[in-house]
Design a protein around this motif. Structure first.
Motif, PDB file in Angstrom:
ATOM      1  N   SER A  10      -4.713   4.780  -8.884  1.00  0.00           N
ATOM      2  CA  SER A  10      -5.352   6.081  -8.694  1.00  0.00           C
ATOM      3  C   SER A  10      -4.589   6.881  -7.655  1.00  0.00           C
ATOM      4  O   SER A  10      -4.129   6.322  -6.653  1.00  0.00           O
ATOM      5  CB  SER A  10      -6.798   5.887  -8.220  1.00  0.00           C
ATOM      6  OG  SER A  10      -7.309   7.082  -7.648  1.00  0.00           O
ATOM      7  N   ARG A  59     -14.165   3.593 -11.328  1.00  0.00           N
ATOM      8  CA  ARG A  59     -14.190   4.585 -10.253  1.00  0.00           C
ATOM      9  C   ARG A  59     -14.963   5.814 -10.714  1.00  0.00           C
ATOM     10  O   ARG A  59     -14.693   6.358 -11.787  1.00  0.00           O
ATOM     11  CB  ARG A  59     -12.771   4.972  -9.840  1.00  0.00           C
ATOM     12  CG  ARG A  59     -12.031   3.868  -9.090  1.00  0.00           C
ATOM     13  CD  ARG A  59     -10.674   4.323  -8.611  1.00  0.00           C
ATOM     14  NE  ARG A  59      -9.716   4.453  -9.684  1.00  0.00           N
ATOM     15  CZ  ARG A  59      -8.707   3.608  -9.925  1.00  0.00           C
ATOM     16  NH1 ARG A  59      -8.547   2.549  -9.143  1.00  0.00           N
ATOM     17  NH2 ARG A  59      -7.869   3.814 -10.914  1.00  0.00           N
ATOM     18  N   SER A 105      -9.768   8.141   4.147  1.00  0.00           N
ATOM     19  CA  SER A 105     -11.059   7.545   3.799  1.00  0.00           C
ATOM     20  C   SER A 105     -12.168   8.066   4.692  1.00  0.00           C
ATOM     21  O   SER A 105     -11.964   8.336   5.884  1.00  0.00           O
ATOM     22  CB  SER A 105     -10.989   6.020   3.946  1.00  0.00           C
ATOM     23  OG  SER A 105      -9.977   5.469   3.136  1.00  0.00           O
ATOM     24  N   ARG A 108      -7.947  -4.369  -3.894  1.00  0.00           N
ATOM     25  CA  ARG A 108      -7.244  -3.082  -3.910  1.00  0.00           C
ATOM     26  C   ARG A 108      -7.891  -2.181  -4.965  1.00  0.00           C
ATOM     27  O   ARG A 108      -7.317  -1.931  -6.029  1.00  0.00           O
ATOM     28  CB  ARG A 108      -5.762  -3.299  -4.215  1.00  0.00           C
ATOM     29  CG  ARG A 108      -5.004  -4.150  -3.194  1.00  0.00           C
ATOM     30  CD  ARG A 108      -4.512  -3.301  -2.035  1.00  0.00           C
ATOM     31  NE  ARG A 108      -3.570  -2.302  -2.513  1.00  0.00           N
ATOM     32  CZ  ARG A 108      -2.273  -2.530  -2.730  1.00  0.00           C
ATOM     33  NH1 ARG A 108      -1.758  -3.732  -2.496  1.00  0.00           N
ATOM     34  NH2 ARG A 108      -1.477  -1.563  -3.152  1.00  0.00           N
ATOM     35  N   ASP A 151      -5.348   6.395  -3.913  1.00  0.00           N
ATOM     36  CA  ASP A 151      -4.818   5.294  -3.099  1.00  0.00           C
ATOM     37  C   ASP A 151      -4.123   5.816  -1.846  1.00  0.00           C
ATOM     38  O   ASP A 151      -4.069   5.138  -0.824  1.00  0.00           O
ATOM     39  CB  ASP A 151      -3.845   4.458  -3.940  1.00  0.00           C
ATOM     40  CG  ASP A 151      -3.595   3.081  -3.349  1.00  0.00           C
ATOM     41  OD1 ASP A 151      -4.453   2.607  -2.584  1.00  0.00           O
ATOM     42  OD2 ASP A 151      -2.552   2.484  -3.652  1.00  0.00           O
ATOM     43  N   ARG A 152      -3.615   7.048  -1.923  1.00  0.00           N
ATOM     44  CA  ARG A 152      -2.897   7.637  -0.785  1.00  0.00           C
ATOM     45  C   ARG A 152      -3.771   8.588   0.028  1.00  0.00           C
ATOM     46  O   ARG A 152      -3.295   9.195   0.980  1.00  0.00           O
ATOM     47  CB  ARG A 152      -1.653   8.375  -1.284  1.00  0.00           C
ATOM     48  CG  ARG A 152      -0.653   7.502  -2.030  1.00  0.00           C
ATOM     49  CD  ARG A 152       0.571   8.307  -2.441  1.00  0.00           C
ATOM     50  NE  ARG A 152       1.258   8.852  -1.279  1.00  0.00           N
ATOM     51  CZ  ARG A 152       2.163   9.828  -1.331  1.00  0.00           C
ATOM     52  NH1 ARG A 152       2.466  10.382  -2.504  1.00  0.00           N
ATOM     53  NH2 ARG A 152       2.739  10.267  -0.231  1.00  0.00           N
ATOM     54  N   PRO A 184      -6.738  -1.703 -10.731  1.00  0.00           N
ATOM     55  CA  PRO A 184      -7.542  -1.989  -9.541  1.00  0.00           C
ATOM     56  C   PRO A 184      -8.057  -3.417  -9.501  1.00  0.00           C
ATOM     57  O   PRO A 184      -8.315  -4.035 -10.537  1.00  0.00           O
ATOM     58  CB  PRO A 184      -8.698  -0.986  -9.662  1.00  0.00           C
ATOM     59  CG  PRO A 184      -8.822  -0.737 -11.132  1.00  0.00           C
ATOM     60  CD  PRO A 184      -7.425  -0.801 -11.672  1.00  0.00           C
ATOM     61  N   ALA A 217      -0.367   7.158 -10.969  1.00  0.00           N
ATOM     62  CA  ALA A 217      -0.099   6.015 -10.098  1.00  0.00           C
ATOM     63  C   ALA A 217      -0.108   4.748 -10.942  1.00  0.00           C
ATOM     64  O   ALA A 217      -0.883   4.624 -11.894  1.00  0.00           O
ATOM     65  CB  ALA A 217      -1.142   5.931  -8.993  1.00  0.00           C
ATOM     66  N   PHE A 244      -8.348   0.953  -5.296  1.00  0.00           N
ATOM     67  CA  PHE A 244      -7.798   2.282  -5.585  1.00  0.00           C
ATOM     68  C   PHE A 244      -6.411   2.209  -6.219  1.00  0.00           C
ATOM     69  O   PHE A 244      -5.800   3.249  -6.473  1.00  0.00           O
ATOM     70  CB  PHE A 244      -7.746   3.116  -4.300  1.00  0.00           C
ATOM     71  CG  PHE A 244      -9.096   3.366  -3.703  1.00  0.00           C
ATOM     72  CD1 PHE A 244      -9.947   4.310  -4.263  1.00  0.00           C
ATOM     73  CD2 PHE A 244      -9.538   2.640  -2.615  1.00  0.00           C
ATOM     74  CE1 PHE A 244     -11.208   4.531  -3.733  1.00  0.00           C
ATOM     75  CE2 PHE A 244     -10.795   2.850  -2.070  1.00  0.00           C
ATOM     76  CZ  PHE A 244     -11.630   3.801  -2.632  1.00  0.00           C
ATOM     77  N   THR A 245      -5.922   1.004  -6.475  1.00  0.00           N
ATOM     78  CA  THR A 245      -4.639   0.869  -7.157  1.00  0.00           C
ATOM     79  C   THR A 245      -4.706   1.543  -8.528  1.00  0.00           C
ATOM     80  O   THR A 245      -5.681   1.401  -9.257  1.00  0.00           O
ATOM     81  CB  THR A 245      -4.276  -0.624  -7.323  1.00  0.00           C
ATOM     82  OG1 THR A 245      -4.108  -1.203  -6.031  1.00  0.00           O
ATOM     83  CG2 THR A 245      -2.994  -0.793  -8.122  1.00  0.00           C
ATOM     84  N   PRO A 277       0.831  -1.217   0.000  1.00  0.00           N
ATOM     85  CA  PRO A 277       0.000   0.000   0.000  1.00  0.00           C
ATOM     86  C   PRO A 277       0.858   1.256   0.000  1.00  0.00           C
ATOM     87  O   PRO A 277       1.927   1.307   0.605  1.00  0.00           O
ATOM     88  CB  PRO A 277      -0.805  -0.128   1.297  1.00  0.00           C
ATOM     89  CG  PRO A 277      -0.794  -1.591   1.614  1.00  0.00           C
ATOM     90  CD  PRO A 277       0.523  -2.105   1.116  1.00  0.00           C
ATOM     91  N   LYS A 280     -12.640   7.162  -0.800  1.00  0.00           N
ATOM     92  CA  LYS A 280     -11.497   8.043  -0.581  1.00  0.00           C
ATOM     93  C   LYS A 280     -11.928   9.505  -0.713  1.00  0.00           C
ATOM     94  O   LYS A 280     -12.736   9.857  -1.586  1.00  0.00           O
ATOM     95  CB  LYS A 280     -10.387   7.733  -1.581  1.00  0.00           C
ATOM     96  CG  LYS A 280      -9.775   6.339  -1.401  1.00  0.00           C
ATOM     97  CD  LYS A 280      -8.926   6.261  -0.148  1.00  0.00           C
ATOM     98  CE  LYS A 280      -8.143   4.959  -0.096  1.00  0.00           C
ATOM     99  NZ  LYS A 280      -7.187   4.933   1.025  1.00  0.00           N
TER     100      LYS A 280
END
Length: 373
Positions: free
Chosen positions: A143, A287, A150, A138, A146-147, A134, A130, A140-141, A112, A248
């Motif tokens: 995107s 998304r 939430s 996971r 992802d960081r 996804p 990024a 939000f991978t 992560p 997110k």
């Protein structure tokens, strides 16, 4: 290149094999030219860093004294048609496993990403791209979200102080209720699946009769001119399901003096990223990205009329990205790869929905193009 030389060649088998190995090694070591998308992204980021200036602000809605006036609402809906179709073709060409049974990103994702610090001021540019695709585990991978933090915890209320002749205590209460309104409108799980946003409606000052009447009418009978998705995030549970438990969120809340003495203005500017799959256990992750800007008037009760415990919604503005542009039905309908060929034609210059350094576009466009989701 690897064919063996003819029998009458003077080159020995050992020499030929060494030649082939050297050629293959040189080919692997040769530098590769960046893809067209990589060049586009690099140029976009370079231009954003070079500009540095802030675009002019926006302001809509009535003054506080107009007790029955409705808050101005604009909706700009964007579609990922053109760019995402090109990305999808590239994915199939470069990574066939991404579209084989099992869904997007069949390869395991990396660890992560480290979380970002809270946003305290306008960013200087768009976040970097990024890597990754996804999955349900996971979503939000790939995107920038992802960081991000939430849920409701990502909406931090700033420390209250007296502003524009309004007491710190009154500002604090309004900030807290503004957060409740934003959460109830965009994070309540039942509302996301189409339920009536009773909590959000109950926070609006009942003196805003026309505004509340419009909201309730939009929820019952949505139209192009009065669509509840201007204010509330809503999906069709028969079509899509939210993946996982997280939404997110990135943004900030600020307070500034109002137009006259005895008034302050709260501005809540947040971007929400919703991971979705088709209902019934779909494997492809899409998304939807929704940016809301909610402005709330706070007043000195000795000078202006208002209802204690409620907020006065001065203005709501926003963008909805990766929607199929079926306007007026009261639902956000995210695009999936299978929908791209049959959706409406996109128009307008592509923009990045993750770029929080820009103001919202004031143009009333039905469809546009986003550079990523």
């Amino acid at each position: 290149m690897t064919d063996k030389p003819s029998e009458d060649s003077s080159i020995s088998d050992e020499a030929w094999q060494k030649f082939v190995q050297d050629a293959e090694r040189d080919q692997r070591a040769a530098p590769k030219e960046p893809s067209a998308r990589a060049r586009m992204v690099t140029e976009r980021l370079r231009q954003q860093d070079a500009r540095g200036e802030e675009p002019p602000g926006w302001r809509t809605g009535p003054a506080w004294q107009e007790m029955n006036g409705r808050a101005a609402r604009r909706r700009k809906v964007w579609s990922a048609l053109g760019v995402l179709l090109a990305v999808g073709v590239a994915v199939i060409a470069l990574k066939p496993s991404a579209v084989l049974p099992g869904g997007w990103g069949s390869e395991p994702a990396g660890p992560p990403a480290s979380p970002l610090a809270p946003e305290t001021s306008r960013p200087s540019g768009a976040p970097a791209d990024a890597a990754g695709l996804p999955t349900r585990q996971r979503p939000f991978t790939g995107s920038p979200a992802d960081r991000w933090a939430s849920g409701a915890a990502a909406i931090e209320v700033p420390k209250a102080k007296a502003v524009g002749g309004v007491s710190a205590e009154r500002i604090e209460a309004a900030l807290r209720r503004t957060k409740e309104f934003v959460v109830a409108s965009n994070l309540d799980r039942e509302v996301l699946y189409g339920a009536e946003p009773k909590t959000a409606l109950g926070l609006v000052d009942p003196l805003q009769k026309d505004y509340l009447a419009d909201l309730r009418s939009a929820l019952r009978h949505p139209t192009v001119k009065n669509d509840p998705t201007w204010t509330f995030t809503r999906f069709d549970p028969d079509e899509v399901e939210l993946v996982g438990t997280e939404v997110k969120v990135r943004g900030r809340m600020t307070v500034e003096p109002g137009d006259t003495a005895g008034k302050a203005l709260i501005r809540a500017d947040y971007t929400f990223v919703y991971p979705l799959a088709k209902a019934g256990g779909g494997t492809e992750i899409s998304r939807a990205i929704v940016r809301r800007i909610v402005e709330v008037d706070v007043s000195d009760p000795a000078k202006y009329q208002g209802t204690d415990g409620r907020i006065w919604v001065y203005a709501i503005d926003g963008e909805i990205s990766n929607d199929d542009c079926r306007l007026g039905d009261g639902i956000i309908r995210p695009q999936f790869q299978a929908d791209l060929m049959s959706g409406p034609e996109s128009s307008g210059e592509a923009f990045d929905p993750y770029d929080r350094s820009r103001e919202l576009n004031g143009a009333e466009e039905d469809c546009g193009t986003v550079s990523r989701t």
